[in-house]
Design a protein around this motif. Structure first.
Motif, mmCIF file in Angstrom:
data_model
loop_
_atom_site.group_PDB
_atom_site.id
_atom_site.type_symbol
_atom_site.label_atom_id
_atom_site.label_comp_id
_atom_site.label_asym_id
_atom_site.label_seq_id
_atom_site.Cartn_x
_atom_site.Cartn_y
_atom_site.Cartn_z
ATOM 1 N N CYS A 1 15.398 -6.113 -1.466
ATOM 2 C CA CYS A 1 14.821 -5.021 -0.471
ATOM 3 C C CYS A 1 13.472 -4.511 -1.038
ATOM 4 N N CYS A 2 12.757 -3.840 -0.112
ATOM 5 C CA CYS A 2 11.571 -2.986 -0.784
ATOM 6 C C CYS A 2 12.127 -1.931 -1.477
ATOM 7 N N PRO A 3 12.033 -1.536 -2.444
ATOM 8 C CA PRO A 3 12.292 -0.378 -3.168
ATOM 9 C C PRO A 3 11.617 1.172 -2.528
ATOM 10 N N ILE A 4 10.680 0.707 -1.921
ATOM 11 C CA ILE A 4 9.694 1.921 -1.499
ATOM 12 C C ILE A 4 10.149 2.243 0.035
ATOM 13 N N HIS A 5 10.579 1.275 0.974
ATOM 14 C CA HIS A 5 11.022 1.320 2.229
ATOM 15 C C HIS A 5 12.448 1.747 2.071
ATOM 16 N N ALA A 6 13.058 1.154 1.393
ATOM 17 C CA ALA A 6 14.561 1.041 1.314
ATOM 18 C C ALA A 6 15.068 2.335 0.969
ATOM 19 N N GLY B 1 -4.578 -6.574 -2.341
ATOM 20 C CA GLY B 1 -3.102 -6.456 -2.115
ATOM 21 C C GLY B 1 -2.374 -6.728 -3.157
ATOM 22 N N VAL B 2 -1.250 -7.413 -2.880
ATOM 23 C CA VAL B 2 -0.397 -7.902 -4.019
ATOM 24 C C VAL B 2 -0.347 -9.392 -3.986
ATOM 25 N N ARG B 3 0.257 -9.875 -5.027
ATOM 26 C CA ARG B 3 0.090 -11.342 -5.601
ATOM 27 C C ARG B 3 0.661 -12.271 -4.416
ATOM 28 N N PHE B 4 1.939 -12.051 -3.826
ATOM 29 C CA PHE B 4 2.247 -12.858 -2.668
ATOM 30 C C PHE B 4 1.164 -13.165 -1.798
ATOM 31 N N MET B 5 0.660 -12.288 -1.234
ATOM 32 C CA MET B 5 -0.449 -12.321 -0.422
ATOM 33 C C MET B 5 -1.569 -13.178 -0.695
ATOM 34 N N LEU C 1 4.830 5.999 -1.707
ATOM 35 C CA LEU C 1 3.466 4.914 -2.384
ATOM 36 C C LEU C 1 4.045 3.638 -2.848
ATOM 37 N N CYS C 2 3.300 2.532 -2.495
ATOM 38 C CA CYS C 2 3.594 1.440 -3.313
ATOM 39 C C CYS C 2 2.659 1.216 -4.429
ATOM 40 N N ALA C 3 3.369 1.492 -5.703
ATOM 41 C CA ALA C 3 2.182 1.758 -7.023
ATOM 42 C C ALA C 3 1.576 0.238 -7.132
ATOM 43 N N PRO D 1 10.035 -1.977 9.428
ATOM 44 C CA PRO D 1 11.522 -2.869 9.459
ATOM 45 C C PRO D 1 11.880 -3.276 7.991
ATOM 46 N N GLU D 2 11.190 -2.771 6.930
ATOM 47 C CA GLU D 2 11.899 -3.055 5.469
ATOM 48 C C GLU D 2 12.756 -1.659 5.338
ATOM 49 N N ALA D 3 12.805 -0.575 6.010
ATOM 50 C CA ALA D 3 13.723 0.325 6.263
ATOM 51 C C ALA D 3 15.105 0.009 6.368
ATOM 52 N N VAL E 1 7.485 -13.686 3.805
ATOM 53 C CA VAL E 1 6.384 -13.894 2.961
ATOM 54 C C VAL E 1 6.165 -13.182 1.935
ATOM 55 N N ASN E 2 7.009 -12.044 1.600
ATOM 56 C CA ASN E 2 6.976 -11.165 0.334
ATOM 57 C C ASN E 2 7.858 -11.974 -0.546
ATOM 58 N N SER E 3 7.456 -13.156 -1.015
ATOM 59 C CA SER E 3 8.270 -13.948 -1.957
ATOM 60 C C SER E 3 7.114 -14.773 -2.703
ATOM 61 N N GLY F 1 2.208 -6.999 -8.270
ATOM 62 C CA GLY F 1 3.207 -7.787 -7.801
ATOM 63 C C GLY F 1 4.033 -7.092 -6.657
ATOM 64 N N CYS F 2 5.204 -7.664 -6.300
ATOM 65 C CA CYS F 2 5.883 -6.934 -5.253
ATOM 66 C C CYS F 2 7.257 -7.019 -6.043
ATOM 67 N N PRO F 3 7.995 -5.837 -5.957
ATOM 68 C CA PRO F 3 9.428 -5.811 -6.697
ATOM 69 C C PRO F 3 10.376 -6.563 -5.787
ATOM 70 N N MET F 4 10.267 -6.462 -4.419
ATOM 71 C CA MET F 4 11.106 -7.220 -3.620
ATOM 72 C C MET F 4 10.894 -8.728 -3.962
ATOM 73 N N ALA F 5 9.732 -9.228 -3.704
ATOM 74 C CA ALA F 5 9.645 -10.746 -4.217
ATOM 75 C C ALA F 5 10.250 -11.261 -5.443
ATOM 76 N N HIS G 1 -3.087 -3.294 4.878
ATOM 77 C CA HIS G 1 -3.426 -1.795 5.532
ATOM 78 C C HIS G 1 -2.793 -0.650 4.400
ATOM 79 N N TYR G 2 -2.017 -1.237 3.300
ATOM 80 C CA TYR G 2 -1.595 -0.373 2.272
ATOM 81 C C TYR G 2 -2.538 0.025 1.327
ATOM 82 N N GLN G 3 -3.788 -0.719 1.176
ATOM 83 C CA GLN G 3 -4.869 -0.373 0.205
ATOM 84 C C GLN G 3 -5.402 0.852 0.371
HETATM 85 FE FE1 SF4 Z 1 6.659 -4.934 -2.028
HETATM 86 FE FE2 SF4 Z 1 7.548 -2.794 -0.612
HETATM 87 FE FE3 SF4 Z 1 5.007 -2.599 -2.010
HETATM 88 FE FE4 SF4 Z 1 5.258 -4.182 0.459
HETATM 89 S S1 SF4 Z 1 5.671 -1.888 0.057
HETATM 90 S S2 SF4 Z 1 4.223 -4.791 -1.328
HETATM 91 S S3 SF4 Z 1 7.510 -4.706 0.176
HETATM 92 S S4 SF4 Z 1 7.107 -3.180 -3.054
#
Ligand code: SF4
Ligand code: 13P
Length: 343
Positions: free
Chosen positions: A210-215, A62-66, A298-300, A238-240, A123-125, A89-93, A27-29
């Motif tokens: 944490c998700c640097p975006i939502h946190a 999407g991102v790599r973990f997905m 925005l998630c870069a 819920p990542e907030a 799953v974000n791992s 990637g995903c900085p949280m992962a 959904h974030y694409q």
């Molecule tokens: Fe990772 Fe946050 Fe981007 Fe989701 S929004 S992929 S948790 S950095």
């Protein structure tokens, strides 16, 4: 190449491949990518679709973990998973490594040996982290089913090591009325910065990722948005941070946010706290509602998928764009994800 020509070329390749190709998008694409996806979903829906897929090739926007999860669940002769943006990637992962988790696990088991510990990994791992979880009898979870997975293990009298998202699990425990049973494991501190007594008292030990975006959402963001739109309901991911999420009328995964928007009465006003590609699309698709971002974020990494990269993947299939989890990890990682899907 002009955008129009790229769009036409992508659709030509999709038509040629037919059912043998499945393009999945989170959904974030960006909307121009979503337009070429066979299915768009949250992490949980996309995992299910990958598990059910019979396509020869899955292309994951999407991102790599997905994409790794899709590979873990769809492995089979002649099947493969690809990413237009393999470096997304995903900085949280990245905030939890399997080695660090193994060390924390050993410490928890040594300090409280009679406790029935179980790992739950968001799953974000990485696939390594999912394999760690599977090896120790745990389950993965997503933001859509995290509460169900936590409740499942709590009902068995288990104590949980939850990684990497401190906010997702704190939000779950808050809703269950058990936030005071959470201890925070600081990954850069010796023994997680926890005393033995704190570990023995904790029902859930939360990794401090944490998700640097939502946190980044703050109480000030909520106050500002509420002042500008006093009639609006707040929907938030819920990542907030839990202190912020506690102020919302609804806390849920991207899918749950979309469902809340779909149920809203015409004229309703909503403040949405999640990634802006989704918020903008919701606002455009629902002109009968007044939808505002809590604060545009925005998630870069999600934004790395471009039309050019998608076309290149679909026409050249560059080796660097294939996502293949190391064979030695697949069985354990799959066990953690399949336990989640079975719940
Ligand atoms: Fe990772 Fe946050 Fe981007 Fe989701 S929004 S992929 S948790 S950095
Ligand atoms: P969902 O589980 O809602 O799809 O969220 C995944 C994610 O990465 C959110 O940042």
């Amino acid at each position: 190449m002009e955008t129009e020509a790229i769009v036409e070329a992508i659709e030509r390749v999709r038509a040629e491949w037919g059912q043998r190709l499945l393009i999945l998008g989170h959904h974030y694409q960006p909307s121009e990518i979503v337009a070429h996806c066979d299915a768009v979903g949250d992490s949980l829906e996309l995992s299910r679709l990958a598990a059910q897929s019979t396509a020869e090739r899955i292309v994951f926007c999407g991102v790599r973990f997905m994409a790794e999860t899709a590979d873990i669940l769809s492995r089979g002769p002649g099947r493969s998973v690809w990413m237009p943006a393999p470096k997304a990637g995903c900085p949280m992962a990245d905030m939890a490594t399997a080695d660090a988790l193994e060390a924390a696990w050993a410490h928890l088991c040594a300090v409280a040996p009679k406790a029935k510990w179980v790992p739950i990994v968001y799953v974000n791992s990485s696939a390594e982290v999912k394999a760690f979880c599977g090896r120790h009898g745990g389950a993965a979870c997503t933001s859509g089913n995290g509460r169900r997975v936590v409740e499942h293990f709590l009902a068995q009298g288990k104590r949980i090591l939850f990684a990497p998202d401190q906010h997702l699990c704190t939000n779950i425990m808050r809703v269950l009325g058990r936030a005071d049973e959470v201890a925070l494991w600081r990954r850069n501190a010796e023994d997680g910065g926890l005393t033995d007594a704190q570990i023995r008292a904790a029902t859930l030990v939360a990794w401090d990722g944490c998700c640097p975006i939502h946190a980044g959402y703050t109480l000030q963001d909520v106050a500002t948005a509420r002042a500008a739109h006093p009639q609006a309901e707040l929907l938030i991911h819920p990542e907030a941070p839990s202190i912020v999420a506690a102020r919302a009328e609804h806390v849920g995964s991207t899918k749950a946010i979309i469902e809340s928007v779909t149920r809203a009465e015409p004229g309703a006003e909503l403040i949405v706290g999640t990634e802006d590609h989704l918020v903008e699309r919701l606002a455009a698709a629902n002109p009968h509602l007044r939808i505002h971002p809590l604060r545009p974020i925005l998630c870069a990494d999600m934004g790395r998928t471009t039309l050019e990269a998608l076309l290149r993947t679909l026409t050249e299939w560059p080796e660097a764009n294939q996502v293949r989890v190391d064979d030695v990890l697949v069985d354990d990682a799959k066990a953690s994800v399949e336990r989640m899907l079975a719940l």
